[in-house]
Design an enzyme around this catalytic site. Structure first.
Site, mmCIF file in Angstrom:
data_model
loop_
_atom_site.group_PDB
_atom_site.id
_atom_site.type_symbol
_atom_site.label_atom_id
_atom_site.label_comp_id
_atom_site.label_asym_id
_atom_site.label_seq_id
_atom_site.Cartn_x
_atom_site.Cartn_y
_atom_site.Cartn_z
ATOM 1 N N LYS A 126 12.121 50.623 25.139
ATOM 2 C CA LYS A 126 12.925 51.255 24.032
ATOM 3 C C LYS A 126 13.844 50.237 23.335
ATOM 4 O O LYS A 126 13.464 49.489 22.775
ATOM 5 C CB LYS A 126 13.389 52.714 24.508
ATOM 6 C CG LYS A 126 12.422 53.496 24.844
ATOM 7 C CD LYS A 126 13.045 55.025 25.249
ATOM 8 C CE LYS A 126 11.924 56.246 25.538
ATOM 9 N NZ LYS A 126 11.110 55.613 26.570
ATOM 10 N N HIS A 150 12.920 64.457 29.886
ATOM 11 C CA HIS A 150 11.621 64.075 29.445
ATOM 12 C C HIS A 150 10.504 64.682 30.527
ATOM 13 O O HIS A 150 10.852 65.283 31.501
ATOM 14 C CB HIS A 150 11.889 62.749 29.921
ATOM 15 C CG HIS A 150 12.502 61.860 28.951
ATOM 16 N ND1 HIS A 150 13.469 60.773 29.084
ATOM 17 C CD2 HIS A 150 11.912 61.480 27.558
ATOM 18 C CE1 HIS A 150 13.704 60.226 27.978
ATOM 19 N NE2 HIS A 150 12.909 60.740 27.105
ATOM 20 N N ASN A 161 11.221 53.360 18.976
ATOM 21 C CA ASN A 161 12.340 53.387 19.793
ATOM 22 C C ASN A 161 12.704 51.974 19.743
ATOM 23 O O ASN A 161 13.853 51.766 20.732
ATOM 24 C CB ASN A 161 11.953 54.096 21.296
ATOM 25 C CG ASN A 161 11.607 55.426 21.295
ATOM 26 O OD1 ASN A 161 12.092 56.336 20.323
ATOM 27 N ND2 ASN A 161 10.594 55.676 22.035
ATOM 28 N N SER A 202 15.862 62.843 23.968
ATOM 29 C CA SER A 202 14.993 62.157 23.334
ATOM 30 C C SER A 202 14.543 62.841 21.911
ATOM 31 O O SER A 202 14.282 62.505 20.775
ATOM 32 C CB SER A 202 13.664 61.840 24.033
ATOM 33 O OG SER A 202 13.235 62.990 24.243
ATOM 34 N N HIS A 216 16.801 56.403 26.590
ATOM 35 C CA HIS A 216 17.458 56.184 25.368
ATOM 36 C C HIS A 216 18.660 55.718 25.107
ATOM 37 O O HIS A 216 19.428 55.308 23.761
ATOM 38 C CB HIS A 216 17.261 57.363 24.283
ATOM 39 C CG HIS A 216 15.698 57.850 24.161
ATOM 40 N ND1 HIS A 216 15.164 57.317 22.979
ATOM 41 C CD2 HIS A 216 15.045 58.585 24.847
ATOM 42 C CE1 HIS A 216 13.902 58.014 23.327
ATOM 43 N NE2 HIS A 216 13.768 58.637 24.340
ATOM 44 N N ASP A 251 18.793 60.000 33.455
ATOM 45 C CA ASP A 251 17.851 59.078 32.693
ATOM 46 C C ASP A 251 18.756 58.628 31.456
ATOM 47 O O ASP A 251 18.883 59.235 30.454
ATOM 48 C CB ASP A 251 16.611 60.089 32.219
ATOM 49 C CG ASP A 251 15.532 59.343 31.666
ATOM 50 O OD1 ASP A 251 15.621 58.119 31.323
ATOM 51 O OD2 ASP A 251 14.442 59.964 31.426
ATOM 52 N N GLU A 310 19.321 63.702 30.895
ATOM 53 C CA GLU A 310 19.330 62.668 30.288
ATOM 54 C C GLU A 310 20.665 62.333 29.617
ATOM 55 O O GLU A 310 21.459 63.055 29.308
ATOM 56 C CB GLU A 310 18.263 62.731 28.852
ATOM 57 C CG GLU A 310 16.802 62.845 29.489
ATOM 58 C CD GLU A 310 15.903 63.004 28.359
ATOM 59 O OE1 GLU A 310 16.236 62.277 27.307
ATOM 60 O OE2 GLU A 310 15.060 63.832 28.453
#
Length: 382
Positions: free
Chosen positions: A232, A128, A40, A173, A201, A198, A169
């Site tokens: 990440k 997640h 990541n 992911s 990423h 979230d 998110e």
């Protein structure tokens, strides 16, 4: 498998043996010298000598303890932690920030303590594992909605009771696709729900200075809480919940993963600070990443028309290869060619949706991506 006569250990051994028979047994291994197409570290900051030097200089300038010595509510609170949180709040265009030891801790703490008994927590089905675990600890009614399905979410909003929270998110992911954040904000506004995002990423990758997709879309005043993790794209460690001063005070009092843990050491706080300063002043690394993504989609994805890629415009590119054994075979072909390809197996993803998860980085070369294309053209069934 180790033989034992103790009943508990026998049960553990049996569960491991079952997973081995299913082809889903996990193990740890060192990456070695393979070309990184799985981590990541999107911007390459984890390996950046510039960031390493900045962190070391910051450490040398401060007379610091090696450790925090306790939780922040006891001996672990420092002026440095406060100063870093002020910088984070400014960077992420919010009133306040609260640092957690990891993204996992932040998500578990946030989702476990915000929704109360009688409330409703609605979560995208692909969030997640840390968000799922936090949701399980909540006393609220919990329901999942189909991935990025606004119609399904609205139907559940209409049935929800109490204070309603929606958890998503910004960049997913396992598929690499985006949440429809403007539409989610509109739905939450319409039904009086609070949106939790979230940004794990997206941190460092999106936004004018790497502030994430919420800021990139100008939605920071319409989201109750954002979770930004720093292990990440930011290349270091730790996380923060971004939101109002009221939210920060609430988490300090009710988030158990914040209250009952030793705080991050000063070195980690300085690393977080320096990573954000570097990302803010160096936009070239994001441009390099965008160039690599464009090259990958035109020279790899477009050249493999018979394959099934997820709908991703992010550095996370996923090639669906059904079956654990088949996904392993394709990953092994890449590893034998010097590429660190990793298979994502069930039960991490649903059966039939096993995949090769390819993470692109600012430091990947076009030659490396060309090699990847040739490996996939050979390894995949025709």
């Amino acid at each position: 498998m180790i033989e034992t006569t103790q009943p508990v250990l026998q049960a553990i051994a049996h569960r491991l043996a079952t997973r081995q028979q299913d082809g889903s047994l996990r193990s740890l291994r060192v990456n070695g010298s393979l070309v990184d197409l799985s981590s990541n570290d999107y911007l390459g900051l984890a390996r950046s000598s510039t960031l390493r030097s900045a962190i070391q200089q910051a450490v040398d300038q401060d007379s610091l303890f090696n450790g925090a010595t306790g939780s922040r509510l006891l001996a672990g609170q420092t002026e440095l932690a406060d100063r870093v949180e002020v910088e984070l709040a400014d960077f992420y265009r919010s009133e306040r920030a609260l640092i957690f030891n990891s993204g996992y801790d932040a998500n578990v703490g946030l989702l476990a303590c915000l929704p109360q008994k009688g409330d409703t927590l609605l979560t995208d089905e692909l969030i997640h594992a840390s968000m799922i675990d936090g949701a399980r600890l909540s006393y609220a009614a919990r329901h999942r909605f189909r991935h990025n399905d606004l119609s399904d979410l609205e139907q559940q909003l209409q049935r929800a009771t109490g204070q309603v929270f929606v958890a998503v998110e910004s960049v997913y992911s396992m598929d690499g696709d985006f949440a429809p954040l403007p539409e989610l904000c509109a739905l939450c506004d319409r039904y009086g729900a609070a949106l939790l995002v979230d940004e794990a990423h997206a941190s460092g990758v999106y936004g004018p200075n790497g502030e994430g997709r919420v800021v990139a879309l100008g939605l920071q005043d319409r989201v109750l809480a954002r979770v930004h993790t720093f292990g990440k794209g930011m290349g270091v460690h730790g996380a923060a919940v971004i939101g109002s001063a009221l939210l920060r005070d609430y988490l300090i009092n009710f988030a158990r993963s914040f209250i009952y843990t030793t705080a991050l050491p000063p070195h980690s706080l300085l690393a977080i600070r320096e990573a954000h300063r570097l990302v803010q002043r160096d936009s070239d690394i994001r441009h390099h990443l965008a160039d690599r993504l464009h090259y990958f989609q035109t020279q790899v994805v477009a050249q493999l028309p018979a394959t099934h890629w997820t709908d991703s415009q992010s550095p996370i590119q996923c090639l669906l290869v059904s079956g654990n054994d088949e996904a392993r075979r394709v990953a092994l072909a890449g590893q034998q060619a010097g590429l660190d390809l990793r298979a994502i197996l069930s039960p991490t993803v649903p059966i039939g949706q096993e995949r090769i998860r390819i993470c692109l980085h600012a430091f990947n070369t076009t030659d490396e991506l060309d090699r990847l294309r040739m490996v996939l053209q050979t390894a995949l069934p025709h």
